[in-house]
Structures are given as structure tokens and as C-alpha cells.
Scaffold this active site. Structure first.
Site, short mmCIF file in Angstrom:
data_model
loop_
_atom_site.label_atom_id
_atom_site.label_comp_id
_atom_site.label_asym_id
_atom_site.label_seq_id
_atom_site.Cartn_x
_atom_site.Cartn_y
_atom_site.Cartn_z
N CYS A 64 0.88 -1.17 0.00
CA CYS A 64 0.00 0.00 0.00
C CYS A 64 0.91 1.22 0.00
O CYS A 64 2.08 1.13 -0.36
CB CYS A 64 -0.96 -0.02 1.18
N ARG A 65 0.41 2.37 0.42
CA ARG A 65 1.25 3.58 0.40
C ARG A 65 2.33 3.52 1.47
O ARG A 65 3.48 3.81 1.22
CB ARG A 65 0.39 4.83 0.58
#
Length: 99
Positions: A64-65
Site C-alpha cells: 500500500c502507500r
């Protein structure tokens, strides 16, 4: 149970092992800004309803980020029997190629 992997370790593993894939669980807008080449995209909110798209014989590095949402996805997927690793620091710490 799942483990974490550092971005540089993930890059090396991707080069060496054809049974390892990246699973990007960010939202579509985030992925549009760039993703790891060849990564499979399934947003976090759809992960559990789209497990049939995942190969139970592969190892997945979940991204994810920042590594928080992917940690949650790893928890869910490991409970379903998938072999997953969370990429610590997420795409924010990735120094490899982006497409």
C-alpha cells in the site's frame, strides 16, 4: 501469520523467484500515479471478495502507500491460507521501477 519484507528485499525476491507476485491494495487513484511493474491491483475493500483471483501456490508481497493497509490485508489473507508478506514502508519506500 505473516512476515514483513523491506522494499529492497522485495525487489531482489521479485528478480529471483517467479512464484512471487506483488499485490497492490491501494485505491485506483493511488495506483494511477504509479505502481510496481506487473503488480496485481485489488483495492483493500475488495480483497476478501476477490480471493479467487489469487493463486494459492504463489507468494504475495502486499503493498500500500505506507504499509498499514497492506498489513491488514496480510492478516486477512494469511487467515485464508495465502502466503503473504507485508512490504514495510509501502510504495513510499520503494526505490525500484514504477510504471
Amino acid at each position: 501469520m505473516f512476515f514483513e519484507i523491506l522494499p529492497n528485499e522485495a525487489a531482489q525476491l521479485l528478480e529471483e523467484d517467479k512464484h512471487v507476485s506483488i499485490l497492490d491494495i491501494r485505491e485506483a487513484g493511488e495506483v494511477a500515479a504509479g505502481k510496481i511493474p506487473g503488480a496485481q491491483h485489488i483495492p483493500l475493500g475488495q480483497v476478501l471478495t476477490r480471493t479467487e483471483e489469487l493463486d494459492p501456490n504463489k507468494e504475495y508481497i502486499v503493498v500500500c502507500r505506507s504499509g498499514n493497509r497492506s498489513s491488514l490485508a496480510c492478516e486477512w489473507l494469511s487467515e485464508k491460507g495465502f502466503n503473504v508478506k507485508n512490504m514495510a514502508g509501502g510504495i513510499s519506500n520503494w526505490t525500484g521501477p514504477i510504471e
